[in-house]
Design an enzyme around this catalytic site. Structure first.
Site, PDB file in Angstrom:
ATOM      1  N   ALA A  66       8.097 -12.573  -8.058  1.00  0.00           N
ATOM      2  CA  ALA A  66       9.182 -12.662  -8.263  1.00  0.00           C
ATOM      3  C   ALA A  66       9.986 -12.840  -7.102  1.00  0.00           C
ATOM      4  O   ALA A  66       9.501 -12.042  -5.999  1.00  0.00           O
ATOM      5  CB  ALA A  66       9.771 -11.796  -9.261  1.00  0.00           C
ATOM      6  N   GLY A 108       4.766 -11.261 -10.044  1.00  0.00           N
ATOM      7  CA  GLY A 108       5.037 -12.232 -10.975  1.00  0.00           C
ATOM      8  C   GLY A 108       4.309 -13.597 -10.855  1.00  0.00           C
ATOM      9  O   GLY A 108       3.987 -14.119 -12.083  1.00  0.00           O
ATOM     10  N   GLU A 111       1.043 -12.556 -12.809  1.00  0.00           N
ATOM     11  CA  GLU A 111       1.383 -12.610 -14.321  1.00  0.00           C
ATOM     12  C   GLU A 111       1.572 -13.908 -14.898  1.00  0.00           C
ATOM     13  O   GLU A 111       1.359 -14.259 -15.944  1.00  0.00           O
ATOM     14  CB  GLU A 111       2.756 -11.679 -14.380  1.00  0.00           C
ATOM     15  CG  GLU A 111       2.605 -10.148 -14.029  1.00  0.00           C
ATOM     16  CD  GLU A 111       3.837  -9.428 -14.125  1.00  0.00           C
ATOM     17  OE1 GLU A 111       4.767  -9.779 -13.271  1.00  0.00           O
ATOM     18  OE2 GLU A 111       3.954  -8.146 -14.529  1.00  0.00           O
ATOM     19  N   GLU A 131       3.901  -4.553  -7.134  1.00  0.00           N
ATOM     20  CA  GLU A 131       5.414  -4.054  -7.343  1.00  0.00           C
ATOM     21  C   GLU A 131       5.730  -2.674  -6.987  1.00  0.00           C
ATOM     22  O   GLU A 131       6.583  -2.467  -6.457  1.00  0.00           O
ATOM     23  CB  GLU A 131       5.566  -4.115  -8.772  1.00  0.00           C
ATOM     24  CG  GLU A 131       5.955  -5.605  -9.400  1.00  0.00           C
ATOM     25  CD  GLU A 131       4.572  -6.475  -9.902  1.00  0.00           C
ATOM     26  OE1 GLU A 131       3.290  -5.677  -9.573  1.00  0.00           O
ATOM     27  OE2 GLU A 131       4.802  -7.403 -10.429  1.00  0.00           O
TER      28      GLU A 131
END
Ligand code: CO8
Length: 257
Positions: A66, A108, A111, A131
């Site tokens: 992200a 992300g 993911e 993260e």
């Protein structure tokens, strides 16, 4: 819709490709690119000529996570109120999506690859959930999907220790279907997508739906769920065609009905 951060194409009949195209940021997933990815996958999902999709980045990066620059000033309430944090749209895609992963698939990015149905990787692919190194935890399924895919011990190491998995490690652990040299992973993903796109699409959809339930339901409920989808497949024209073609020793002509 005109896309600015992704490219879409249909390189082979029946196969829709969505390519992340934000090279300056290693395909970091901000609100815009995420929305464009979901829009494009949903458009292919609605397109009757498409039977399977491939989601990919560049050879260097599937997606490096992200967008940290977008998140750095963002607090919990605005994350909560902002649409871009809801990635559940991915889970409502009814046709199979193959992630073709090369280079970084972090945070992300990892993911998003795990939200696809299969992962074809290049030898350079690296999967990780870093993260923790920026003071947060995975927020788009990492703690759940990675754990289901590779088991608790390895998932803990990846997420707590920022351990990156190579493509071969990810394949051995069950996260990745197949690994190819970087020159070939895209073509191999396309071949797999083409094979699936050539299958009777109602049955494809019913299988994807039932397999996904295996991650949600206890066995007896999952078996009941499968039985309903199985019986539903007997109501299709393709069931009659597939079985008749077998008996008549000829290739089936699917109607996708
Ligand atoms: N966000 C924003 N920009 C990024 C990101 C990112 N995740 N990753 C790379 N970039 C940018 C860099 O800032 C750089 O831009 P610039 O040239 O303008 O400074 C450009 O991409 C190239 O990156 P690097 O120079 O760092 O390239 P390197 O080859 O040296 O390093 C790495 C590559 C190792 C991948 C490195 O870029 C890196 O560590 N990136 C961050 C990885 C990361 O921590 N990812 C997790 C982010 S958090 C997350 O994903 C939470 C998901 C929650 C989802 C919930 C729903 C919204």
């Amino acid at each position: 819709m005109a896309y600015e951060m992704i490219l879409t194409e249909t390189p082979i009949a029946g196969v829709g490709v969505v390519r992340l195209n934000r090279p300056g940021a290693l395909n970091a997933l901000n609100a815009q690119i995420t929305a464009e990815i979901f829009e494009a996958l949903e458009a292919f999902d609605r397109d009757e000529t498409i039977g399977c999709m491939v989601l990919m980045g560049s050879d260097k990066a599937f997606a490096a996570g992200a967008d940290i620059k977008q998140m750095v000033e963002t607090d919990a309430v605005s994350m909560l109120q902002n649409d871009w944090t809801d990635w559940s749209r991915m889970t409502r895609i009814s046709k199979p999506v193959i992630a073709a992963v090369s280079g970084w698939a972090l945070g992300g990015g990892c993911e998003m690859a795990m939200m696809c149905d299969m992962i074809v990787a290049s030898e350079t692919a690296k999967f990780g959930q870093p993260e923790i190194t920026i003071g947060i935890i995975p927020g788009a399924g990492g703690t759940q999907r990675l754990t289901r895919a590779v088991g608790k011990a390895l998932a803990m190491e990846v997420m707590l220790g920022n351990r990156q998995l190579t493509a071969q490690e990810a394949a051995a652990a069950g996260l990745v279907n197949r690994v190819y040299p970087v020159e070939h992973y895209y073509d191999e993903a396309l071949k797999l997508a083409e094979r699936i796109a050539g299958m009777p699409r109602v049955a494809v959809r019913l299988i994807k739906d039932a397999v996904n339930q295996a991650e949600e339901l206890p066995l007896s409920a999952g078996l009941n769920y499968e039985k309903r989808n199985f019986l539903l497949s007997f109501s299709t024209e393709d069931k009659t065609e597939g079985m008749t073609a077998f008996v008549e020793k000829r290739p089936p002509q699917w109607k996708h009905r």
